[in-house]
Design a protein around this motif. Structure first.
Motif, PDB file in Angstrom:
ATOM      1  N   ALA A   1       4.547 -19.650 -14.158  1.00 51.51           N
ATOM      2  CA  ALA A   1       4.107 -19.702 -15.549  1.00 51.51           C
ATOM      3  C   ALA A   1       4.641 -20.954 -16.240  1.00 51.51           C
ATOM      4  O   ALA A   1       3.916 -21.618 -16.986  1.00 51.51           O
ATOM      5  N   ALA A   2       5.903 -21.286 -15.985  1.00 49.26           N
ATOM      6  CA  ALA A   2       6.495 -22.468 -16.602  1.00 49.26           C
ATOM      7  C   ALA A   2       5.794 -23.734 -16.127  1.00 49.26           C
ATOM      8  O   ALA A   2       5.500 -24.638 -16.924  1.00 49.26           O
ATOM      9  N   ARG A   3       5.532 -23.817 -14.819  1.00 49.84           N
ATOM     10  CA  ARG A   3       4.885 -25.015 -14.288  1.00 49.84           C
ATOM     11  C   ARG A   3       3.430 -25.122 -14.731  1.00 49.84           C
ATOM     12  O   ARG A   3       2.907 -26.223 -14.913  1.00 49.84           O
ATOM     13  N   ALA A   4       2.767 -23.973 -14.892  1.00 51.24           N
ATOM     14  CA  ALA A   4       1.368 -23.979 -15.323  1.00 51.24           C
ATOM     15  C   ALA A   4       1.233 -24.051 -16.838  1.00 51.24           C
ATOM     16  O   ALA A   4       0.117 -24.184 -17.353  1.00 51.24           O
ATOM     17  N   ARG A   5       2.370 -23.963 -17.534  1.00 48.93           N
ATOM     18  CA  ARG A   5       2.402 -23.971 -18.990  1.00 48.93           C
ATOM     19  C   ARG A   5       1.614 -22.803 -19.582  1.00 48.93           C
ATOM     20  O   ARG A   5       0.845 -22.935 -20.533  1.00 48.93           O
ATOM     21  N   LEU A   6       1.820 -21.646 -18.977  1.00 47.97           N
ATOM     22  CA  LEU A   6       1.202 -20.411 -19.427  1.00 47.97           C
ATOM     23  C   LEU A   6       2.280 -19.350 -19.559  1.00 47.97           C
ATOM     24  O   LEU A   6       3.393 -19.501 -19.045  1.00 47.97           O
ATOM     25  N   SER A   7       1.944 -18.256 -20.215  1.00 49.02           N
ATOM     26  CA  SER A   7       2.878 -17.142 -20.300  1.00 49.02           C
ATOM     27  C   SER A   7       2.663 -16.197 -19.128  1.00 49.02           C
ATOM     28  O   SER A   7       1.568 -16.131 -18.544  1.00 49.02           O
TER      29      SER A   7
ATOM     30  N   ILE B   1      -1.887 -23.890  -9.450  1.00 41.68           N
ATOM     31  CA  ILE B   1      -1.597 -24.356 -10.803  1.00 41.68           C
ATOM     32  C   ILE B   1      -2.836 -24.952 -11.462  1.00 41.68           C
ATOM     33  O   ILE B   1      -3.115 -24.689 -12.640  1.00 41.68           O
TER      34      ILE B   1
ATOM     35  N   ARG C   1      -4.421 -23.727 -15.024  1.00 37.91           N
ATOM     36  CA  ARG C   1      -4.588 -24.588 -16.188  1.00 37.91           C
ATOM     37  C   ARG C   1      -6.052 -24.681 -16.618  1.00 37.91           C
ATOM     38  O   ARG C   1      -6.359 -24.764 -17.808  1.00 37.91           O
TER      39      ARG C   1
ATOM     40  N   ARG D   1      -9.319 -22.203 -24.399  1.00 33.60           N
ATOM     41  CA  ARG D   1      -9.142 -22.947 -25.654  1.00 33.60           C
ATOM     42  C   ARG D   1     -10.484 -23.324 -26.274  1.00 33.60           C
ATOM     43  O   ARG D   1     -10.549 -23.708 -27.439  1.00 33.60           O
TER      44      ARG D   1
END
Length: 288
Positions: free
Chosen positions: A18-24, A56, A60, A67
Motif C-alpha cells: 500500500a505504501a509503495r502503491a500510494r494507496l490505503s 504496483i 496505481r 480519480r
C-alpha cells in the motif's frame, strides 16, 4: 510475522505494498473484493494478504481511474480489455463524462438565473403564440421512462410509429410527444409518442395486430388550442428546453388561460438534416 512486514523479495505485505502503491490498505481490500486487484497470495491461517511488486502499476492505474470518478464496474471493463481496447473504453467514458459536465454547466447557469430572481429575463427570448389544431387520428406508444433514457426512446418509438404509418395511409401531421407526468432522473412519466395518420380503420387494424407488446394504441386526439414557443435543435437539450416550457407557462399565466391537457413537444422538421440553430420543435401546452 506481522502483516506490515515483507515476506521475501517478491512478496510484500498489504501494508508495504500500500505504501509503495500510494494507496490505503482499505482501498486494496476493496479492490480485492471487487475483483480489480487480487493479492498474489493469502495466508490460509492468518488471512494476511501479500502482493508482488509487479502489481504496483495496476494498483496505481486503478487509483488514477477512480480519480476520474469512474465507476468501479467501468474500471473493471478498462482493466479487462486487451490493448488498445482499454484506452478506447476510457475514451468513450470520458466523452460521456464531458457531455455530462457540459449539460451540468448549462443547468448550473440556468439555476443561478432562477435563484437570482432573473427567470423573466430567460423567458424573454421565447416568443409564445397560439394555434388551433384539428382533431387527429394518432398511432401511440406509451412508456415509463427516465430522463437519461428519453432521447433514445423518442427516436426509436417515432421510428416504429412512422414505419407503421405507411400501412395507415401515411403520416398526416407533425409527430409529437405527450408528457402525462414529469420525466426526470426521479420520475418516469409516462411519456407518449404520437404520429398522426390518415386512415383510422387501417390504424386500428394495425394496433390490433400489435397487441400490448409495446403499449401501442390508436386514439383520436381531440381538436385543441395550443400555446407554444418554437425552438431550435440546440435548444431541445436539457435544460434549455425546460426554460422554453417555463416561458410558455409564464405566458399562459399572464393571459389568464387554463390548461386543457398535458404538455407536449411537436417535432415538425427533419431532425437529421437540421442544423443546431434550425427550428425543429414546438414546446406546447393545450389551453382554453
Amino acid at each position: 510475522m506481522a502483516e506490515d512486514e515483507g515476506v521475501d523479495d517478491d512478496l510484500l505485505t498489504i501494508g508495504v505494498f500500500a505504501a509503495r502503491a500510494r494507496l490505503s490498505a482499505k482501498a486494496l481490500r476493496l479492490y480485492d473484493r471487487l475483483g480489480l486487484l487480487a493479492p498474489a497470495y493469502v495466508d490460509p491461517v492468518s488471512g494476511y494478504r501479500y502482493y508482488r511488486a509487479g502489481q504496483i502499476e495496476r494498483a496505481r492505474t486503478v487509483a488514477l481511474l477512480r480519480r476520474l470518478d469512474m465507476p468501479l464496474a467501468v474500471v473493471a471493463e478498462v482493466l479487462a480489455a486487451a490493448e488498445p481496447r482499454g484506452a478506447e473504453r476510457l475514451a468513450a467514458y470520458w466523452a460521456d463524462a464531458e457531455a455530462r459536465f457540459a449539460a451540468q454547466r448549462t443547468l448550473a447557469a440556468f439555476l443561478r438565473a432562477r435563484l437570482s430572481g432573473r427567470s423573466a429575463e430567460m423567458y424573454e427570448k421565447f416568443a409564445v403564440e397560439t394555434v388551433d389544431v384539428p382533431a387527429q387520428v394518432v398511432l401511440c406508444e406509451k412508456r415509463h421512462v427516465l430522463a437519461d433514457e428519453l432521447p433514445t426512446w423518442i427516436g426509436a418509438s417515432m421510428g416504429r410509429l412512422e414505419a407503421a404509418a405507411r400501412e395507415c395511409g401515411g403520416v398526416a401531421g407533425a409527430p409529437f410527444v405527450v408528457y402525462h407526468s414529469d420525466v426526470s432522473m426521479d420520475s418516469d412519466g409516462p411519456a407518449e409518442s404520437c404520429v398522426p395518420v390518415a386512415d383510422e380503420a387501417a390504424a386500428r387494424a394495425w394496433a390490433e395486430r400489435q397487441g400490448r407488446a409495446r403499449e401501442t394504441t390508436v386514439r383520436v386526439e381531440p381538436a385543441r388550442r395550443l400555446a407554444f414557443t418554437r425552438i431550435g435543435k440546440s435548444q431541445v437539450a436539457f435544460p434549455q428546453i425546460l426554460a422554453a416550457f417555463e416561458a410558455v407557462e409564464a405566458w399562459i399565466g399572464t393571459r389568464g388561460l387554463s390548461y386543457d391537457g398535458p404538455c407536449r413537444e411537436v417535432y415538425f422538421a427533419d431532425w437529421e438534416a437540421a442544423g443546431p440553430e434550425d427550428p425543429v420543435c414546438d414546446v406546447a401546452f393545450p389551453v382554453r
